[in-house]
Motif scaffolding. Sequence first.
Motif, PDB file in Angstrom:
ATOM      1  N   VAL A 172       0.865  -1.179   0.000  1.00 46.33           N
ATOM      2  CA  VAL A 172       0.000   0.000   0.000  1.00 46.33           C
ATOM      3  C   VAL A 172       0.903   1.230   0.000  1.00 46.33           C
ATOM      4  O   VAL A 172       1.685   1.437   0.924  1.00 46.33           O
ATOM      5  CB  VAL A 172      -0.912   0.004   1.240  1.00 46.33           C
ATOM      6  N   VAL A 225       0.487  -6.074   2.493  1.00 49.61           N
ATOM      7  CA  VAL A 225      -0.711  -6.848   2.828  1.00 49.61           C
ATOM      8  C   VAL A 225      -0.616  -8.196   2.125  1.00 49.61           C
ATOM      9  O   VAL A 225      -0.332  -8.254   0.918  1.00 49.61           O
ATOM     10  CB  VAL A 225      -1.990  -6.098   2.387  1.00 49.61           C
ATOM     11  N   LEU A 272      -7.404  -6.286   1.506  1.00 49.57           N
ATOM     12  CA  LEU A 272      -7.211  -4.865   1.816  1.00 49.57           C
ATOM     13  C   LEU A 272      -8.199  -4.420   2.894  1.00 49.57           C
ATOM     14  O   LEU A 272      -7.851  -3.692   3.813  1.00 49.57           O
ATOM     15  CB  LEU A 272      -7.383  -4.020   0.547  1.00 49.57           C
ATOM     16  N   GLU A 273      -9.437  -4.899   2.782  1.00 54.01           N
ATOM     17  CA  GLU A 273     -10.448  -4.547   3.798  1.00 54.01           C
ATOM     18  C   GLU A 273     -10.047  -5.085   5.167  1.00 54.01           C
ATOM     19  O   GLU A 273     -10.181  -4.399   6.180  1.00 54.01           O
ATOM     20  CB  GLU A 273     -11.822  -5.099   3.391  1.00 54.01           C
ATOM     21  N   VAL A 306      -7.581  -0.997   5.004  1.00 48.46           N
ATOM     22  CA  VAL A 306      -7.252  -0.022   3.967  1.00 48.46           C
ATOM     23  C   VAL A 306      -8.575   0.486   3.399  1.00 48.46           C
ATOM     24  O   VAL A 306      -9.454  -0.306   3.066  1.00 48.46           O
ATOM     25  CB  VAL A 306      -6.400  -0.668   2.850  1.00 48.46           C
ATOM     26  N   THR A 316      -8.276   0.790  -9.121  1.00 41.10           N
ATOM     27  CA  THR A 316      -7.162   1.341  -8.352  1.00 41.10           C
ATOM     28  C   THR A 316      -5.933   1.457  -9.250  1.00 41.10           C
ATOM     29  O   THR A 316      -5.652   0.571 -10.058  1.00 41.10           O
ATOM     30  CB  THR A 316      -6.854   0.405  -7.159  1.00 41.10           C
ATOM     31  N   PRO A 343      -9.412  -4.591  -7.754  1.00 40.42           N
ATOM     32  CA  PRO A 343      -9.077  -5.482  -6.622  1.00 40.42           C
ATOM     33  C   PRO A 343     -10.173  -6.476  -6.258  1.00 40.42           C
ATOM     34  O   PRO A 343      -9.891  -7.481  -5.602  1.00 40.42           O
ATOM     35  CB  PRO A 343      -8.834  -4.509  -5.468  1.00 40.42           C
TER      36      PRO A 343
END
Lengths: 315, 346
Positions: free
Chosen positions: A232, A239, A251-252, A256, A272, A301
């Motif tokens: 990130v 991650v 990511l969640e 993030v 993204t 993503p």
Amino acid sequence: MKKLTLKVTAVEHLSPLVKRFRFEDPTGASLPVFSGGAHLTVEMPEGDTIRRNSYSLISDPYDGSGYEIAVRREDKGRGGSLYMHTKVSEGDDITVSLPSNLFQLDLRAKKHVLIGGGIGITPFLSQLRQLDMEQKPYELHYAARSREEAAGIKLLPQAAHIHVHISEEGSRMDLGAILDGQPLGTHVYTCGPDGLITAVADQTARLGWPKAAVHSEAFTAPPPGEPFDVVVKSSGKTVHVKADQSLLEALEAAKVDIDYSCRGGGCGRCQTKVTACDGRILHNDHWLSEDERAAQKDIMPCMSRFKGTRLELDL
Amino acid sequence: MTMQFNDETFRGDYTYHNSPEAIRRFPFPFDQDTYMYSVNIEQHPGGPKGTPFEKMFDVDEHYVAEMKDREITLAEDPLRCQSLPHMELAGWDLLELIMVSKARDYPDLFTLHRDGNDWHWINKPLGIEKKFTFLDATTLPCGPMEYITRQTQGDFALLHERDNNLWMDAGMITSQADWSLDFDVGMNFFEWHAPVPKARKMGVFDKALKFLLAVGQGQHYRRLNWTMTVNPRLDTSPENYHKWGPEKRTITPENVGQKQFLRVELQTFFRLPRSNALAFPIRCYLMNLEDIATKPKWGRRLHRVLRDIDPDLAEYKGFAVNQKTIVDYLSQFDDGAPTSPGIFPD
């Protein structure tokens, strides 16, 4: 994103692989109505991660008494459909998004032709109810390998304009016969395997249909794959994405902040920027163009994965 | 009824006026002393009690007079209200949204009884009582969008979503800042915004469209826009430019405080459930410079904004011809003191 906490009020096997689920408001309140072709995103919490899959609504769009979805068990998936099949039963609480639609009917059409392959029948189950209420002419074609696999048969009305094509019974769907001779102003909608969507696109192109009259929905649950790491950019944090996790889910879980809607590579919301890529992005979405995929400067993503040594995202 | 409605006109003798309460709650659009485009979007409804942001559809002292003015405009030019054939369902969605919201937010003014699709609507300020069948247009005197927007302040555009774009396929447009539904109907988002200077190059429209396409059910948003209008006229349409255009030339240093109005649009966005269309209500608030200057912060700030604005925007918003007179008048309220952040008066 606005969410609803509902009660699972019915679970039923439609076929050996497909289950129907009904959700209702726990207080009996009316749920927001929706448009034919809309989907829900269902939350599936397991341990420290929340999986979220989107499923087409199959119930009457103007009936707020409950929402229904049909889920096909994918034994090789990330575990979302397995969770629905093995962990969710009547009386459970379930958290879902509000309905959202990426596959709506174009009500300008003089006639609608709906073509569903396999579990791709689901969005049409709400659309045909809307078409009935709007009193619009339509025909529906449902193709499946075998009668046993054709879970949608139980949910389809018996009517002259509903056609079921079972290939092992020798009644393979003939797209040329279906699409040739349709009146001007007809729109066609396809949902199912990529091969079916491509075949309809090719056939309509040959017959000179305007592109704006050809609609399709191919979104599927994110595929599992080999684990990989992602950096990130803003925090420099790495991650780890597990084999049965999507990049978005990882990511969640790492807190993030990232936007999403369909979680099936169809809406563009989670697009993204890629700031460093030493390797190959495995694009599984239906959003980015061929050129964008090749450039490796953007990633979706919710669906896509990575194979290589370094992937850095502008997050 | 607790609310008092003004007896006033938006044409001819222009008796439109704002009470002290209407001045206090005016949606002043500038949150700082300068202005440039921004995608200034917030969630709606929500805001301090008594402001026009509090309810889904604000009803104020101008309600009855605005509806009379709309009736006059429509009688002279029925094409101000158009709905392409595929947009009737979106009209029903809008009717439901407005009736349900108003009956909930203003129970002393509006009542809605629903028994399945048998609906009973009572609008006390306009003296309307109607029983009809929801989704059956033959039970209303006109289409559902026209029916409800003849009873709701503000203009309404209904946008159809297809091909990753939005199309203006229906609307009720009688209080517009110089644009024409009859010209724009059927256009897409980029086509109907083509006359706006600078913004396309700045990428404002690409961002705005992306945002609008992602608006989901149950998520409502708003933004403020503004322009300047001479005389309190709702119908500043291209169709009637010959009537109001020349009025710009009647501004003098003596009358500018009373005749020059700041015109604010409270624009809101709603995803409609059955049609998946977007509703885009554009509510117009008018206040003259004299009333604005009764709030010292607004007087100071408006002076600075209009003095320093980009000349292209002054031209586009139609007040370049009177800019000097306006700025000279407002300068008497600007003592150079700093202003507090936000749009609300101190």
